[in-house]
Design an enzyme around this catalytic site. Structure first.
Site: not given
Ligand code: PDD
Length: 275
Positions: A164, A196, A220, A50
């Site tokens: 992801k 993270e 991620l 996703y």
């Molecule tokens: N999550 N690390 C994890 C485990 C994440 O699920 C996310 C983002 C990030 C940050 O990635 P980005 O800057 O590309 O959003 C880091 C999204 C927002 C979610 O699952 O809703």
């Protein structure tokens, strides 16, 4: 194709590749009309990936990096692209337009599709693509002035966190624990080091230097992280890419997280210690 406002968040969703009913290949539907097969491998195996793309002022933020990451996630899981890249962008824009979305996000996911339940990949399933929007204030978030609280939890995830995937049970458990302990996010810890946040990347600041874990299979590669690095470079702010421990975080001058849904969010407390 139209839709009600039974819920606070009104949305159109977009569905492709649905095999169990006679839908066109791409349709914009109300959330009640959008259905996915119970045999979908996203549902049975979490066999899908996703992306979450922020929308500000009706415009998609960091769309290209999100799609590059999607491409990588699809490749790593040997999933087919559900449609053309131009089509996917058009679909994002159309969802924003139909929902009249000024600020919030577009969520989209691709799964391997519906097939008889079998661990190995099906030969002929078509990928399922769904997307929807959520409206909320990213910029005008009250947490951004007060800072949020974070707790640390063990990192229970699999070893390919660079992909992801929709396999989000461990992060969901972590976030729930954070809420039950009066915090808004959990930082996951593995072998004594923070990996993270459950849905964000983690940073501390010490002596003017930003410290965050380097990219690997352990975390991620956040698109917001990528933008933060660019902005820091432009402003001469040093970022040190290395793992840090909760103890080091307790003694930090500042701490924050980044994600598409929060951009840069200050952290005021970690495990009850004021930052
Ligand atoms: N999550 N690390 C994890 C485990 C994440 O699920 C996310 C983002 C990030 C940050 O990635 P980005 O800057 O590309 O959003 C880091 C999204 C927002 C979610 O699952 O809703």
């Amino acid at each position: 194709f139209f839709f009600s406002s039974r819920r606070r968040i009104t949305r159109y969703i977009s569905v492709t590749g649905v095999q169990t009913c006679a839908l066109p290949i791409c349709a914009y539907l109300s959330e009640e009309q959008g259905t996915v097969s119970i045999f979908d491998r996203g549902f049975l195996f979490a066999d899908g990936v996703y992306e979450v793309t922020a929308v500000v002022g009706g415009r998609l933020v960091d769309y290209e990096p999100h799609m590059e990451r999607l491409e990588r996630s699809l490749r790593e899981l040997r999933l087919a692209w559900p449609c053309g890249k131009d089509e996917l962008r058009a679909m994002h824009l159309e969802l924003v337009r139909r929902n009249g979305l000024a600020e919030g996000l577009v969520y989209m996911q691709v799964t391997r599709g519906a097939a008889d339940r079998d661990f190995k990949f099906p030969k002929d399933a078509r990928p399922t693509l769904i997307a929807f929007t959520q409206a909320f204030s990213i910029l005008d978030n009250p947490n951004a002035t007060t800072g949020i609280k974070v707790v640390t939890v063990p990192d229970l995830r699999w070893k390919r966190r660079d992909i992801k995937t929709v396999m989000l049970l461990a992060p969901s458990l972590g976030k729930q624990e954070a809420y039950e302990r009066g915090a808004q996010e959990a930082w996951m810890v593995e072998d004594g080091f923070v990996t993270e946040g459950t849905s964000s990347n983690a940073y501390i600041v010490k002596d003017g230097k930003v410290i965050t874990r380097g990219l690997s299979n352990s975390i991620l590669a956040g698109c917001t992280r990528h933008s933060l690095f660019r902005l820091a470079r432009e402003r001469g702010i040093v970022i040190e890419e290395r793992a840090f421990t909760p103890d080091e975080a307790y003694g930090a001058d500042e701490a924050f997280l980044t994600s598409a849904s929060q951009f840069v969010m200050p952290i005021a407390e970690i495990d009850g210690r004021r930052i």
